[in-house]
Design a protein around this motif. Sequence first.
Motif, short mmCIF file in Angstrom:
data_model
loop_
_atom_site.label_atom_id
_atom_site.label_comp_id
_atom_site.label_asym_id
_atom_site.label_seq_id
_atom_site.Cartn_x
_atom_site.Cartn_y
_atom_site.Cartn_z
N TRP A 1 10.96 4.64 4.14
CA TRP A 1 9.73 4.87 3.40
C TRP A 1 9.46 3.71 2.46
CZ3 TRP A 1 6.98 8.68 5.32
CH2 TRP A 1 7.65 9.69 6.00
N PRO A 2 8.18 3.36 2.25
CA PRO A 2 7.87 2.24 1.36
C PRO A 2 8.19 2.59 -0.09
CG PRO A 2 5.85 3.34 2.05
CD PRO A 2 6.97 3.95 2.83
N THR A 3 8.47 1.54 -0.85
CA THR A 3 8.73 1.74 -2.28
C THR A 3 7.41 1.97 -3.00
OG1 THR A 3 8.52 -0.62 -2.78
CG2 THR A 3 10.72 0.18 -2.16
N ARG A 4 7.50 2.34 -4.25
CA ARG A 4 6.28 2.57 -5.04
C ARG A 4 5.47 1.28 -5.15
NH1 ARG A 4 4.19 6.20 -8.65
NH2 ARG A 4 3.04 5.33 -10.42
N GLN A 5 6.15 0.16 -5.36
CA GLN A 5 5.46 -1.12 -5.50
C GLN A 5 4.74 -1.48 -4.20
OE1 GLN A 5 7.98 -4.41 -6.47
NE2 GLN A 5 6.29 -5.86 -6.61
N GLU A 6 5.40 -1.31 -3.07
CA GLU A 6 4.76 -1.60 -1.78
C GLU A 6 3.54 -0.70 -1.55
OE1 GLU A 6 8.66 -3.00 0.81
OE2 GLU A 6 8.09 -0.89 0.74
N THR A 7 3.66 0.55 -1.93
CA THR A 7 2.54 1.48 -1.76
C THR A 7 1.37 1.08 -2.63
OG1 THR A 7 4.12 3.25 -1.30
CG2 THR A 7 1.89 3.91 -1.89
N MET A 8 1.64 0.71 -3.87
CA MET A 8 0.57 0.29 -4.77
C MET A 8 -0.10 -0.99 -4.28
SD MET A 8 0.26 2.55 -7.09
CE MET A 8 -0.72 1.75 -8.33
N GLN A 9 0.68 -1.96 -3.82
CA GLN A 9 0.11 -3.21 -3.33
C GLN A 9 -0.76 -2.97 -2.10
OE1 GLN A 9 3.57 -5.63 -2.73
NE2 GLN A 9 3.62 -6.35 -4.85
N THR A 10 -0.28 -2.15 -1.19
CA THR A 10 -1.06 -1.86 0.02
C THR A 10 -2.35 -1.13 -0.34
OG1 THR A 10 1.00 -1.69 1.27
CG2 THR A 10 -0.96 -0.75 2.28
N THR A 11 -2.26 -0.20 -1.27
CA THR A 11 -3.45 0.54 -1.70
C THR A 11 -4.47 -0.40 -2.32
OG1 THR A 11 -2.11 2.51 -2.08
CG2 THR A 11 -4.28 2.43 -3.14
N LEU A 12 -4.02 -1.33 -3.16
CA LEU A 12 -4.95 -2.28 -3.77
C LEU A 12 -5.59 -3.19 -2.75
CD1 LEU A 12 -3.00 -3.19 -7.04
CD2 LEU A 12 -5.07 -1.82 -6.81
#
Length: 125
Positions: free
Chosen positions: A82-93
């Motif tokens: 599963w992606p980390t929180r940072q990866e999820t936030m970057q992808t969302t942005l």
Amino acid sequence: MNARAEASNSRLDTVKLAVAVALLVGGIFAFYFFADYSTLLRVIGLLAIGAAAVAIALQTARGRRLWQFVGDSRAEIRKVVWPTRQETMQTTLVVMAMVLVLGIILWVFDSILMSLVRFLVGRGG
């Protein structure tokens, strides 16, 4: 002999599934039929009947295959990275930025085409 045994098992499985469905239907009927009783007691009874129906259904070949599928699915989910929180936030942005950019581009194209159509039709411009 083997085909006869399989046919017997198939019939028995069908009977078991029918009993499980009948239990569920009867449990739902009883839940509403005994509306005068406490909701807690009715829910507990419905859960008990549902558990009995599932236990009967799991005794069939289809039930065992379904249980095996559930177990295999859980094993596969454990393998997912599963992606980390940072990866999820970057992808969302990145997705939000791309949606904004494409929205602006489509708005510009729409405005240009609307002005062109107005000019061609002769209604302003």
